[in-house]
Design a protein around this motif. Structure first.
Motif, mmCIF file in Angstrom:
data_model
loop_
_atom_site.group_PDB
_atom_site.id
_atom_site.type_symbol
_atom_site.label_atom_id
_atom_site.label_comp_id
_atom_site.label_asym_id
_atom_site.label_seq_id
_atom_site.Cartn_x
_atom_site.Cartn_y
_atom_site.Cartn_z
ATOM 1 N N ILE A 63 0.840 -1.202 0.000
ATOM 2 C CA ILE A 63 0.000 0.000 0.000
ATOM 3 C C ILE A 63 0.871 1.247 0.000
ATOM 4 C CG2 ILE A 63 -1.616 1.355 1.391
ATOM 5 C CD1 ILE A 63 -2.847 -1.302 2.300
ATOM 6 N N ALA A 64 1.946 1.234 0.782
ATOM 7 C CA ALA A 64 2.840 2.389 0.830
ATOM 8 C C ALA A 64 3.469 2.656 -0.527
ATOM 9 C CB ALA A 64 3.928 2.169 1.883
ATOM 10 N N VAL A 65 3.864 1.598 -1.222
ATOM 11 C CA VAL A 65 4.462 1.766 -2.549
ATOM 12 C C VAL A 65 3.441 2.307 -3.543
ATOM 13 C CG1 VAL A 65 5.475 0.530 -4.509
ATOM 14 C CG2 VAL A 65 6.219 -0.015 -2.185
ATOM 15 N N GLY A 66 2.241 1.737 -3.552
ATOM 16 C CA GLY A 66 1.247 2.136 -4.543
ATOM 17 C C GLY A 66 0.524 3.422 -4.226
ATOM 18 N N TRP A 67 0.215 3.652 -2.950
ATOM 19 C CA TRP A 67 -0.604 4.802 -2.577
ATOM 20 C C TRP A 67 0.248 6.024 -2.251
ATOM 21 C CZ3 TRP A 67 -2.348 5.979 2.927
ATOM 22 C CH2 TRP A 67 -3.199 7.089 2.944
ATOM 23 N N ILE A 68 1.281 5.850 -1.450
ATOM 24 C CA ILE A 68 2.111 6.988 -1.035
ATOM 25 C C ILE A 68 3.186 7.304 -2.067
ATOM 26 C CG2 ILE A 68 3.698 7.831 0.748
ATOM 27 C CD1 ILE A 68 2.118 6.182 2.768
ATOM 28 N N CYS A 69 3.858 6.275 -2.548
ATOM 29 C CA CYS A 69 4.920 6.513 -3.545
ATOM 30 C C CYS A 69 4.374 6.657 -4.958
ATOM 31 C CB CYS A 69 5.930 5.368 -3.501
ATOM 32 S SG CYS A 69 6.812 5.246 -1.940
ATOM 33 N N ARG A 70 3.116 6.264 -5.163
ATOM 34 C CA ARG A 70 2.443 6.420 -6.461
ATOM 35 C C ARG A 70 3.214 5.762 -7.604
ATOM 36 N NH1 ARG A 70 -1.875 9.399 -5.766
ATOM 37 N NH2 ARG A 70 -1.999 10.877 -4.029
ATOM 38 N N ARG A 71 3.556 4.522 -7.382
ATOM 39 C CA ARG A 71 4.112 3.684 -8.436
ATOM 40 C C ARG A 71 3.534 2.290 -8.268
ATOM 41 N NH1 ARG A 71 8.680 0.805 -6.270
ATOM 42 N NH2 ARG A 71 9.474 1.707 -4.319
ATOM 43 N N PRO A 72 3.561 1.460 -9.292
ATOM 44 C CA PRO A 72 2.961 0.129 -9.178
ATOM 45 C C PRO A 72 3.484 -0.617 -7.960
ATOM 46 C CG PRO A 72 3.536 0.577 -11.450
ATOM 47 C CD PRO A 72 4.104 1.713 -10.642
ATOM 48 N N ALA A 73 2.572 -1.191 -7.190
ATOM 49 C CA ALA A 73 2.972 -1.902 -5.976
ATOM 50 C C ALA A 73 3.920 -3.049 -6.287
ATOM 51 C CB ALA A 73 1.729 -2.420 -5.242
ATOM 52 N N GLY A 74 3.789 -3.625 -7.468
ATOM 53 C CA GLY A 74 4.644 -4.742 -7.844
ATOM 54 C C GLY A 74 6.110 -4.392 -7.958
ATOM 55 N N THR A 75 6.419 -3.097 -8.085
ATOM 56 C CA THR A 75 7.827 -2.719 -8.184
ATOM 57 C C THR A 75 8.563 -2.911 -6.864
ATOM 58 O OG1 THR A 75 7.279 -0.398 -7.707
ATOM 59 C CG2 THR A 75 7.405 -1.050 -10.032
ATOM 60 N N ALA A 76 7.830 -3.161 -5.777
ATOM 61 C CA ALA A 76 8.487 -3.538 -4.525
ATOM 62 C C ALA A 76 9.041 -4.952 -4.615
ATOM 63 C CB ALA A 76 7.506 -3.447 -3.359
ATOM 64 N N SER A 77 8.508 -5.745 -5.552
ATOM 65 C CA SER A 77 8.925 -7.139 -5.705
ATOM 66 C C SER A 77 10.115 -7.295 -6.635
ATOM 67 C CB SER A 77 7.760 -7.983 -6.235
ATOM 68 O OG SER A 77 6.628 -7.889 -5.401
ATOM 69 N N SER A 78 10.083 -6.567 -7.749
ATOM 70 C CA SER A 78 11.183 -6.679 -8.722
ATOM 71 C C SER A 78 11.072 -5.563 -9.745
ATOM 72 C CB SER A 78 11.139 -8.038 -9.440
ATOM 73 O OG SER A 78 10.136 -8.054 -10.433
ATOM 74 N N VAL A 79 12.111 -5.424 -10.539
ATOM 75 C CA VAL A 79 12.101 -4.424 -11.599
ATOM 76 C C VAL A 79 11.120 -4.785 -12.706
ATOM 77 C CG1 VAL A 79 14.481 -3.685 -11.202
ATOM 78 C CG2 VAL A 79 14.045 -5.603 -12.744
ATOM 79 N N ALA A 80 10.653 -6.050 -12.708
ATOM 80 C CA ALA A 80 9.678 -6.479 -13.708
ATOM 81 C C ALA A 80 8.260 -6.072 -13.337
ATOM 82 C CB ALA A 80 9.762 -7.987 -13.911
ATOM 83 N N GLY A 81 8.072 -5.505 -12.145
ATOM 84 C CA GLY A 81 6.754 -5.063 -11.730
ATOM 85 C C GLY A 81 5.945 -6.126 -11.005
ATOM 86 N N GLY A 82 6.580 -7.169 -10.538
ATOM 87 C CA GLY A 82 5.901 -8.235 -9.808
ATOM 88 C C GLY A 82 6.860 -9.372 -9.546
ATOM 89 N N LEU A 83 6.440 -10.331 -8.758
ATOM 90 C CA LEU A 83 7.278 -11.496 -8.502
ATOM 91 C C LEU A 83 7.436 -12.321 -9.775
ATOM 92 C CD1 LEU A 83 6.178 -12.898 -5.014
ATOM 93 C CD2 LEU A 83 8.408 -11.961 -5.624
ATOM 94 N N ARG A 84 8.646 -12.706 -10.070
ATOM 95 C CA ARG A 84 8.933 -13.568 -11.220
ATOM 96 C C ARG A 84 8.891 -15.002 -10.706
ATOM 97 N NH1 ARG A 84 14.272 -10.108 -12.292
ATOM 98 N NH2 ARG A 84 14.229 -10.451 -10.034
#
Length: 323
Positions: A63-84
């Motif tokens: 939530i902090a990544v997507g709502w506060i940082c305003r970037r896709p939440a999946g970028t917390a997992s990897s540069v691909a935007g989600g868990l690989r």
């Protein structure tokens, strides 16, 4: 800073709610209290609650990544935007034999014999194992999202050297597990450093989640196999020097093996280059030292390369001990 405060506040609230709910249920069911004044549901249920308490941080990081940082939440997992997921599977397969071997060697050390405690019996072990298989990966992933996903990226957004981002989260990671022995604390710091470096070099959390989950599942599984093993509160912070040396040898071997596989796979390890330079966001939300726009992963930069992105009961630690 806003994101970090949100995670701390929201997670603390969630911990309070879960603890209150367990206390109310314990009173209704007439359960006794343990030595800490908490409701004692028995080793298996107590362990499940501890694991859930740790796992509950994951949604707040996302939530902090997507709502506060305003970037896709999946970028917390990897540069691909989600868990690989395929890459995570490879990492788990690499971790299993390496850590199982390290675990077996540690059990041969003097004072590590579990026989005196006695076998817990299948009717006790199997339900405990089923619970651990479900919850330990969540607990392990939660620590990776908090330390290597959020904290490493937050610091990495403001420094050029990846080690300047890797080192702080490693120290905080070790401190979060409490103080046992000097060697145990040192092991946790080194583990945090290697986990941070794996995150940077592979561009995601999969390698460290695989390592963390397999390590903790082996440790908890061994504990569940003996009478009252899950009642132990020992973690990696309590490790002795011989255990630390063998543990870190296994982690180092895993690190080398994963990096070798990563070089031979079509694995995305860098974030897209920024297209614009917007106003700098709040601390903890920048996507790169150059303040990349929303949608790009916060990753530390290496001077020679493009940016890479990357448990308390059950924390990371020695085999037979939980990290």
């Amino acid at each position: 800073m806003t994101g970090t405060l949100f995670i701390v506040g929201a997670w603390t609230t969630a911990l309070g709610v879960i603890t209150l709910a367990s206390t109310v249920l314990g009173d209704l069911w007439g359960r006794p209290e343990d030595q800490d004044g908490l409701v004692d549901f028995g080793p298996v249920t107590n362990t499940a609650i501890d694991l859930l308490l740790l796992a509950s941080v994951i949604p707040f990081v996302l939530i902090a990544v997507g709502w506060i940082c305003r970037r896709p939440a999946g970028t917390a997992s990897s540069v691909a935007g989600g868990l690989r997921w395929r890459w995570l599977g490879v990492c788990v397969l690499v971790a299993l034999p390496v850590l199982a071997l390290s675990c077996a060697v540690v059990l041969l050390l003097p004072g590590q014999d579990v026989a005196p405690s006695g076998w817990a019996a299948w009717e006790v072990f199997l339900p405990a194992l089923a619970m651990l298989v479900v919850l330990v990966p969540l607990q392990s992933a939660a620590e990776e999202y908090l330390f290597r996903g959020w904290l490493l990226q937050s610091v990495g957004a403001f420094v050029r050297s990846p080690w300047c981002a890797v080192a702080p989260q490693a120290v905080v990671f070790a401190a979060a597990h409490g103080w046992g022995t000097l060697w145990g604390f040192a092991e946790l710091v080194v583990f945090g450093m290697l986990a941070g470096w794996l995150t940077v070099r592979t561009g995601g959390l999969e390698a460290t989640i695989g390592l963390h989950a397999v390590n903790n599942l082996l440790a908890f599984g061994l504990s569940a196999a003996v009478v009252d093993g899950l009642s132990s509160d020992e973690t990696a912070a309590d490790a002795t020097l011989p255990t630390v040396m063998l543990d870190l040898a296994g982690v180092a071997l895993y690190t080398v093996a994963v990096l070798w596989f990563a070089r031979r796979r079509p694995l995305q390890r860098t974030a897209p280059a920024p297209e614009a330079l917007p106003a700098p966001p709040s601390f903890g939300c920048s996507a790169s030292p150059a303040h990349a726009p929303a949608g790009h992963t916060a990753v530390p930069r290496s001077p020679a390369t493009a940016p890479h992105s990357a448990p308390t009961h059950g924390a990371l630690g020695g085999f037979g001990r939980r990290r």
